[in-house]
Design a protein around this motif. Structure first.
Motif: not given
Length: 369
Positions: A276-278, A289-290, A316-317, A344-347
């Motif tokens: 995902k990109t926020i 990007k996550l 969302e952001n 986990e999704l990370v930066a």
């Protein structure tokens, strides 16, 4: 007539092929048994998994887990008088002997030292009884709701019991600890002691099974032969439990073989895969990007692949700053409606805050365009 005989023969052969193509049921000699995937906890095989039963020295899996979670490995334990001369398996501790926690853990898991279990219990809980309270609290936290510990070693007590299912849950939690994982796959360990320092692993599964890497044997007359085994192949680690089983090693080998033959390692997402990109707020970079924090591997039967799905949970952001590796969201992996994994999704990079100078530059650049 020959033609009719040929047709009948073809039909019989066809039926025979179909019958042999079906998955043969496994019949084990254990009173209760289970196989789960160590990564996801998915149950791959089960038989009478919720009956409450004594589990002998497989108790020590919980004792080791609590020790690893609550004490430094180099912590020096002064052996209490109560730990010397405990009946059953022993590493021959002496009262007032000073020994490191890591050596007690190896003695506990490789030699099944009841004295090591008692020393750990009194050191961490103050008494065997209070340590049992800690064991039961941790069991409930892990979802092992049909388990009751009365001691740290597994010597028989009428109120000391677990289930195959609960023991698998406890083992899975323990194997998430790298130290535990290393200890239970070790075949020989040399402790930092002047005597009785050589600990060879009693668990023959390590030598009997290709990929065998744990975990613990147990036996009392009342509990029978109990075994928790684990094996890793093709990026999958399976945990097998069998309780009150005269053919304990054969059972776990057969069960794990069956699972390796019938399940494949499906890579749902690679480690570092962008899901995902926020947008970023007040960041030098407009978007972030996550990415997944680890590779997500799900053991499935080949025909189940189309039933897997991923659900992403993320804001969302995000407002700057953000650091690379910062936990920002999660990805949930489902097989049909069964949740199998949460990752986990990370930066994927650092996002710095816009300075006043950066804002002025952006303003004039936009005005110019």
């Amino acid at each position: 007539m020959k033609k009719l005989f040929f047709i009948i023969l073809v039909f019989i052969l066809a039926v025979t092929v179909v019958v042999h193509a079906e998955e043969a049921p496994i019949v084990t000699s254990g009173r209760a048994s289970i196989v789960i995937d160590a990564s996801t906890g998915r149950i791959l095989y089960e038989n009478n998994i919720h009956e409450e039963m004594p589990m002998a020295s497989t108790t020590k899996i919980m004792t080791a887990l609590l020790a690893i979670e609550n004490a430094p490995l180099d912590y020096v334990v002064k052996v209490p008088f109560e730990a010397q001369g405990i009946e059953g398996s022993s590493i021959y501790l002496k009262s007032s002997e000073e020994i490191k926690m890591i050596d007690l853990l190896y003695g506990l898991m490789l030699r099944s030292g009841n004295d090591a279990a008692t020393a750990i219990a009194i050191e961490l809980g103050g008494s065997v009884e209070d340590f049992a309270t800690l064991m039961n609290k941790r069991a409930k936290e892990l979802g092992a709701n049909n388990t009751n510990f009365m001691n740290p070693h597994g010597l028989h007590h009428n109120e000391h019991y677990t289930t195959a299912h609960d023991l698998a849950l406890i083992t899975r939690a323990a194997l998430n600890e790298p130290v535990f994982k290393e200890i239970v796959k070790t075949k020989l360990y040399v402790a930092d002691r002047s005597t009785n320092q050589y600990f060879s692993n009693k668990n023959k599964f390590l030598r009997l099974y290709d990929g065998g890497d744990g975990v613990k044997t147990g036996f009392t007359k009342r509990a029978g032969r109990c075994l928790v085994s684990s094996a890793t192949r093709n990026e999958m680690q399976f945990i097998a439990v069998t309780l009150d089983d005269p053919n304990w090693f054969n059972t776990t080998m057969e069960l794990i073989d069956h699972c390796f033959e019938n399940y494949v390692a499906h890579i749902q997402h690679e480690e570092g895969e962008a899901l995902k990109t926020i947008p970023t707020i007040n960041g030098k970079t407009n978007a972030l990007k996550l990415v997944t924090s680890k590779k997500i591997i799900i053991p499935i039967k080949p025909e189940e692949e189309g039933n897997l799905s991923s659900v992403i949970e993320a804001p969302e952001n995000i407002e700057a700053p953000a650091l690379k590796g910062q936990k920002i969201g999660k990805v949930y992996t489902y097989l049909n409606d069964q949740l199998l994994d949460v990752t986990e999704l990370v930066a994927n990079e650092d996002i710095e805050v816009l300075t006043f100078k950066d804002k002025l530059y952006r303003f004039f650049r936009l005005k110019k365009n």
